[in-house]
Design a protein around this motif. Structure first.
Motif, PDB file in Angstrom:
ATOM      1  N   GLY B 156       0.738  -1.056   0.126  1.00  0.00           N
ATOM      2  CA  GLY B 156       0.003  -0.107  -0.093  1.00  0.00           C
ATOM      3  C   GLY B 156       0.809   1.291   0.003  1.00  0.00           C
ATOM      4  N   PRO B 157       1.385   1.580  -1.332  1.00  0.00           N
ATOM      5  CA  PRO B 157       2.391   2.706  -1.173  1.00  0.00           C
ATOM      6  C   PRO B 157       1.833   4.080  -0.613  1.00  0.00           C
ATOM      7  CG  PRO B 157       1.697   1.758  -3.439  1.00  0.00           C
ATOM      8  CD  PRO B 157       0.870   1.171  -2.668  1.00  0.00           C
ATOM      9  N   ALA B 158       0.391   4.325  -0.671  1.00  0.00           N
ATOM     10  CA  ALA B 158      -0.013   5.719  -0.311  1.00  0.00           C
ATOM     11  C   ALA B 158      -0.829   5.522   1.098  1.00  0.00           C
ATOM     12  CB  ALA B 158      -0.566   6.327  -1.197  1.00  0.00           C
ATOM     13  N   ILE B 159      -0.782   4.502   1.782  1.00  0.00           N
ATOM     14  CA  ILE B 159      -1.922   4.252   2.870  1.00  0.00           C
ATOM     15  C   ILE B 159      -1.769   5.227   3.968  1.00  0.00           C
ATOM     16  CG2 ILE B 159      -2.197   1.924   2.685  1.00  0.00           C
ATOM     17  CD1 ILE B 159      -0.213   1.338   4.948  1.00  0.00           C
ATOM     18  N   ASN B 160      -0.549   6.033   4.254  1.00  0.00           N
ATOM     19  CA  ASN B 160      -0.397   6.915   4.860  1.00  0.00           C
ATOM     20  C   ASN B 160      -1.238   8.019   4.742  1.00  0.00           C
ATOM     21  OD1 ASN B 160       1.358   7.112   2.915  1.00  0.00           O
ATOM     22  ND2 ASN B 160       2.388   8.626   4.196  1.00  0.00           N
ATOM     23  N   MET B 161      -1.496   8.433   3.578  1.00  0.00           N
ATOM     24  CA  MET B 161      -2.127   9.707   2.911  1.00  0.00           C
ATOM     25  C   MET B 161      -3.504   9.773   3.430  1.00  0.00           C
ATOM     26  SD  MET B 161       0.108  10.891  -0.254  1.00  0.00           S
ATOM     27  CE  MET B 161      -0.687  12.132  -0.710  1.00  0.00           C
ATOM     28  N   SER B 162      -3.924  10.901   3.829  1.00  0.00           N
ATOM     29  CA  SER B 162      -5.496  10.927   4.329  1.00  0.00           C
ATOM     30  C   SER B 162      -6.199  11.449   3.251  1.00  0.00           C
ATOM     31  CB  SER B 162      -5.669  12.044   5.450  1.00  0.00           C
ATOM     32  OG  SER B 162      -5.326  13.359   4.822  1.00  0.00           O
ATOM     33  N   VAL B 163      -7.379  11.291   3.088  1.00  0.00           N
ATOM     34  CA  VAL B 163      -8.349  11.521   1.898  1.00  0.00           C
ATOM     35  C   VAL B 163      -8.303  12.920   1.479  1.00  0.00           C
ATOM     36  CG1 VAL B 163     -10.954  11.861   1.267  1.00  0.00           C
ATOM     37  CG2 VAL B 163     -10.262   9.830   2.588  1.00  0.00           C
ATOM     38  N   ASP B 164      -8.152  13.928   2.712  1.00  0.00           N
ATOM     39  CA  ASP B 164      -7.940  15.213   2.291  1.00  0.00           C
ATOM     40  C   ASP B 164      -6.607  15.552   1.518  1.00  0.00           C
ATOM     41  OD1 ASP B 164      -9.138  17.679   2.884  1.00  0.00           O
ATOM     42  OD2 ASP B 164      -7.564  18.375   4.361  1.00  0.00           O
ATOM     43  N   GLU B 165      -5.559  14.886   1.978  1.00  0.00           N
ATOM     44  CA  GLU B 165      -4.242  15.113   1.315  1.00  0.00           C
ATOM     45  C   GLU B 165      -4.460  14.556  -0.052  1.00  0.00           C
ATOM     46  OE1 GLU B 165      -0.348  14.237   3.967  1.00  0.00           O
ATOM     47  OE2 GLU B 165      -1.995  12.989   4.759  1.00  0.00           O
ATOM     48  N   VAL B 166      -4.852  13.703  -0.408  1.00  0.00           N
ATOM     49  CA  VAL B 166      -5.229  12.972  -1.674  1.00  0.00           C
ATOM     50  C   VAL B 166      -6.056  14.054  -2.607  1.00  0.00           C
ATOM     51  CG1 VAL B 166      -5.922  11.104  -3.164  1.00  0.00           C
ATOM     52  CG2 VAL B 166      -4.779  10.482  -1.081  1.00  0.00           C
ATOM     53  N   SER B 167      -7.170  14.477  -2.116  1.00  0.00           N
ATOM     54  CA  SER B 167      -7.980  15.394  -2.659  1.00  0.00           C
ATOM     55  C   SER B 167      -7.283  16.687  -3.008  1.00  0.00           C
ATOM     56  CB  SER B 167      -9.066  15.655  -1.485  1.00  0.00           C
ATOM     57  OG  SER B 167      -9.891  16.715  -2.266  1.00  0.00           O
ATOM     58  N   CYS B 168      -6.523  17.090  -2.190  1.00  0.00           N
ATOM     59  CA  CYS B 168      -5.677  18.186  -2.292  1.00  0.00           C
ATOM     60  C   CYS B 168      -4.560  18.119  -3.626  1.00  0.00           C
ATOM     61  CB  CYS B 168      -4.590  18.939  -1.116  1.00  0.00           C
ATOM     62  SG  CYS B 168      -5.746  19.793   0.128  1.00  0.00           S
ATOM     63  N   LEU B 169      -3.945  16.921  -3.494  1.00  0.00           N
ATOM     64  CA  LEU B 169      -3.181  16.568  -4.479  1.00  0.00           C
ATOM     65  C   LEU B 169      -3.845  16.319  -5.841  1.00  0.00           C
ATOM     66  CD1 LEU B 169      -0.159  15.619  -4.847  1.00  0.00           C
ATOM     67  CD2 LEU B 169      -0.925  13.382  -4.618  1.00  0.00           C
ATOM     68  N   PHE B 170      -4.690  15.792  -5.872  1.00  0.00           N
ATOM     69  CA  PHE B 170      -5.777  15.650  -7.340  1.00  0.00           C
ATOM     70  C   PHE B 170      -5.960  17.073  -7.771  1.00  0.00           C
ATOM     71  CE2 PHE B 170      -7.102  10.863  -7.583  1.00  0.00           C
ATOM     72  CZ  PHE B 170      -5.726  10.694  -7.374  1.00  0.00           C
ATOM     73  N   ASN B 171      -6.478  17.750  -6.727  1.00  0.00           N
ATOM     74  CA  ASN B 171      -7.035  19.337  -7.135  1.00  0.00           C
ATOM     75  C   ASN B 171      -5.678  20.121  -7.652  1.00  0.00           C
ATOM     76  OD1 ASN B 171      -7.190  22.417  -5.866  1.00  0.00           O
ATOM     77  ND2 ASN B 171      -8.920  21.661  -6.876  1.00  0.00           N
ATOM     78  N   GLN B 172      -4.580  19.993  -7.368  1.00  0.00           N
ATOM     79  CA  GLN B 172      -3.799  20.810  -7.834  1.00  0.00           C
ATOM     80  C   GLN B 172      -2.988  20.306  -9.047  1.00  0.00           C
ATOM     81  OE1 GLN B 172      -0.717  20.835  -4.408  1.00  0.00           O
ATOM     82  NE2 GLN B 172      -1.824  21.946  -2.899  1.00  0.00           N
ATOM     83  N   VAL B 173      -2.737  19.006  -8.993  1.00  0.00           N
ATOM     84  CA  VAL B 173      -1.952  18.469  -9.975  1.00  0.00           C
ATOM     85  C   VAL B 173      -2.766  18.155 -11.309  1.00  0.00           C
ATOM     86  CG1 VAL B 173      -0.308  16.728 -10.870  1.00  0.00           C
ATOM     87  CG2 VAL B 173      -0.258  17.409  -8.314  1.00  0.00           C
ATOM     88  N   LEU B 174      -4.114  17.782 -10.944  1.00  0.00           N
ATOM     89  CA  LEU B 174      -4.839  17.178 -12.102  1.00  0.00           C
ATOM     90  C   LEU B 174      -6.193  18.104 -12.250  1.00  0.00           C
ATOM     91  CD1 LEU B 174      -5.141  13.260 -11.210  1.00  0.00           C
ATOM     92  CD2 LEU B 174      -3.663  14.393 -12.757  1.00  0.00           C
ATOM     93  N   GLY B 175      -6.114  19.083 -11.305  1.00  0.00           N
ATOM     94  CA  GLY B 175      -7.556  20.212 -11.500  1.00  0.00           C
ATOM     95  C   GLY B 175      -8.664  19.646 -11.155  1.00  0.00           C
TER      96      GLY B 175
END
Lengths: 221, 480
Positions: B156-175
């Motif tokens: 699980g390479p990203a199991i440590n990341m919270s939903v919020d962190e992933v959401s921010c990431l997808f927002n910033q990088v993928l729009g």
């Protein structure tokens, strides 16, 4: 520049200084053939696959299969389908039947790019299966000329129609079954046990990440 | 040899940083509990889970012992099936081959399945550097790529990341719009990657196993991204470490049962692909060409070392991390490189050189949980002990640093003192006296030069009387 052949002998020679030659022939151990009760296998299959997010249906003969297929298509609100050339599907006259019911069965393409296009755009992929494994609820598809790989993968729903006689107890019996013809394994054999699944975000199980969101297996008695 | 700079020697700083992350520590605790329970349940369901585990360890031991012979048989059968087998000695060679192949094919888009070995050689970064748009397609690994991080866990390479962190990431990088719903995030990744699967000219994967008997490679997954990567593109490249080979298909299915149970507690994963050669005549999908890159990258050096060899029996299930008291506190980033958990404490130093990962094999409790659970039969605690011993001795064959002169002198003196009873008595008496005087307060910290020892623990006050004194007194009393 890399020289694969030179590398090969360097690596193998280095390893051989510390290795032991295999003392047994490199041949699979074949599980003993067990007498199995198809109904018991079916119930075990159904339990296992249902627990894994799939739907299992048992029908009597041809009409039952077509009827339950229609119901699923309605439930999915599906307009287009891609289907494999599996002999079970042919016997059912699936393509003709679906066409009369207003479902557009997309033409099987011979060109890889066109084939990709149809598979990625279809609502449902319908295939047969070569085996079904009872203890895990797994269907086994030998991909080949009549069974393209993307049919059961790219559309958001996958329906497999399988004769009940294809049920085997487990993966060990599968190895025994394909044992004698091992050298002729298909280019790809896929074991499918449920819809596409991920738990990569916050350990939450979610279906349909890349592959099908829904998997149905219809067994014909 | 290594493309991404490892941070394995920053262990102390990384640990401090990660221990301070409360959210991560809670997640690690939950993760460990859940996974252990699922794993135990799935083994309990087997007719004889313990025997199955031992059987698997035997298969891996046998496979590693006969490795070169099995590789030859594998190559022969894979070639017969139409695959092209390429041998690479290190990361640079493997990457160079793959990049030149991609260029030769005129490829500009590549989809990748999660593969630890490709992470190890930094393949994705190299491809991107060479102008080939490359996407990780396993959801966790995709997140890792977007975040520019390392895998937090082998499975699980990203199991440590919270939903919020992933959401921010997808927002910033993928729009994509921000959301608190992991289902929406998963569907966002689905939409983004679907075109990539359809358009990519090259699919790259690792392999969970290579079967000598049939020349097949076996790929285990839940998401279907590996099926796409091996079905849609015209070229499939599988990068396979030399240790991945097993003798037969029945051995492979046995290992499969242990692998999925140890990874995620599943009886079997959603998808298992057994790939034997490229597509055959008349087939409309599957790759036209299949390249299998067999990679050494330091493994033959491990193989030559009897004490380290069993490390190659690892099947990369990641279970040792979940049961490890160190990993479940510090998490995956602290290991500073590709592999984490107990197997990371073994593989990172062995692959990078002992001098480049000095702390990993020291930072273990040697409790042995990893060994008890290991489906591959890797003797992690003993390898860790051997690594400590080799590091102490400055073993050049494992690229250990030369031990500091001060340390050498200290141990020479210490040995000299211990060799003689009188010397020992005098020195220990002196030492006790000094400690008592210095430690009139509470917790003496050893002076510079020896302070390393008291960095993480207190120097205990010496007892009033030494063992020798007590023994002498007791003997006198006994004689009465």
């Amino acid at each position: 520049m890399m020289h694969s052949a030179t590398n090969r002998s360097i690596i193998l020679n280095r390893l051989k200084r510390f290795a032991v030659r295999p003392d047994a022939p490199i041949e699979s151990k074949i599980a003993k053939n067990r007498v199995h009760d198809l109904d018991a296998l079916y119930s075990s299959f159904s339990q296992a696959l249902t627990a894994n997010g799939g739907t299992v249906i048992q029908v009597n003969k041809k009409d039952g299969a077509l009827e339950s297929l229609e119901n699923i298509m309605k439930e999915l609100d599906a307009d287009t389908a891609v289907i494999s050339e599996d002999s079970v599907l042919k016997t059912l006259g699936l393509k003709e039947h679906l066409n009369t019911r207003g479902i557009n069965v997309l033409k099987g393409e011979k060109n890889p790019t066109a084939h990709k296009g149809t598979c990625f755009s279809a609502d449902v992929g319908i295939t047969g299966a070569d085996y079904a494994l009872a203890d895990t609820g797994t269907i086994v598809i030998f991909h080949g000329k009549n069974n393209a790989r993307l049919l059961s993968l790219a559309p958001p729903a996958h329906i497999a129609i399988v004769e009940k006689g294809k049920l085997l107890p487990d993966i060990d019996t599968l190895v025994a079954e394909i044992g004698p013809s091992r050298r002729d394994l298909p280019s790809a054999m896929t074991l499918i046990t449920g819809p596409s699944l991920t738990a990569d975000i916050a350990l939450q199980a979610i279906y349909g990440v890349h592959g099908p969101k829904k998997l149905y297996v219809i067994f014909i008695e | 040899m290594v493309v991404i700079e490892p941070e394995t020697n920053n262990f102390r700083e990384l640990v401090r940083e990660n221990l301070a992350n409360e959210q991560q520590r809670k997640l690690l605790g939950d993760f460990s509990l859940i996974l252990k329970a699922l794993r135990d349940f799935s083994f309990g369901e087997m007719a004889d889970g313990h025997a199955a585990l031992q059987g698997g360890q035997k298969i891996r031991e046998y496979a590693v012992n006969s490795l070169p012979y099995l590789l030859e048989t594998f190559e022969e059968n894979a070639t017969k099936a139409g695959a092209k087998v390429i041998w690479a000695r290190d990361a640079r060679e493997a990457n160079a081959f793959i990049i030149s192949l991609a260029k030769e094919k005129g490829a500009d888009l590549c989809v990748k399945g999660k593969s630890m070995v490709s992470e190890e050689i930094g393949l994705r970064e190299e491809l991107i550097k060479n102008g080939i748009d490359t996407y990780e397609t396993d959801l966790g690994e995709f997140i890792v790529q977007l975040a520019g991080k390392r895998p937090f866990h082998i499975v699980g390479p990203a199991i440590n990341m919270s939903v919020d962190e992933v959401s921010c990431l997808f927002n910033q990088v993928l729009g994509f719009d921000k959301t608190q719903n992991p289902v929406d995030l998963t569907m966002a990744a689905r939409i983004f990657l679907r075109d990539k699967f359809e358009g990519a000219q090259i699919g790259i994967t690792g392999a969970n196993m290579a079967v000598a008997e049939t020349g097949s490679i076996i790929l285990v997954e839940n998401e279907g991204n590996i099926r796409f990567s091996t079905s849609a593109p015209e070229t499939h490249i599988a990068v396979v470490g030399i240790e991945k080979v097993v003798p037969t298909l029945s051995d492979a299915t046995h290992m499969l049962k242990l692998l999925t149970r140890s990874c995620t507690g599943q009886r079997i994963s959603e998808y298992v692909s057994v790939i034997t050669g490229p597509r055959k005549a008349g087939e409309v999908d599957g790759p036209e060409e299949l390249y299998i890159v067999i990679l050494d990258n330091g493994r033959s050096r491990i193989y030559a070392d009897e004490a380290m060899k069993s490390a190659l029996q690892c099947i990369k299930c990641g279970l040792c991390a979940a049961v490890c008291p160190v990993y479940t506190h510090v998490g995956g980033y602290a290991y500073g490189w590709v592999y984490s958990g107990p197997i990371g404490a073994v593989l990172n130093p062995l692959l990078l050189g002992l001098g480049k990962a000095k702390h990993l094999y020291q930072a273990t409790t040697l409790c042995g949980a990893c060994k008890d659970y290991c489906p591959g039969g890797v003797d992690i605690p003993n390898i860790l002990l051997s690594l400590r011993e080799r590091a102490m001795a400055g073993d050049r064959s494992l690229a250990a640093d030369r031990p500091p002169v001060r340390q050498k002198i200290f141990y020479c003196l210490w040995t000299w003192v211990l060799m003689d009873r009188l010397r020992y008595k005098i020195v220990s008496k002196l030492f006790r006296m000094v400690l008592r005087i210095a430690g009139v307060g509470k917790l003496p910290i050893l002076p510079a030069g020896l302070s390393g020892w008291t960095q993480c623990r207190n120097m205990p006050q010496p007892a009033k009387k030494s063992f020798h004194d007590l023994y002498a007194e007791t003997s006198k009393w006994m004689a009465l």
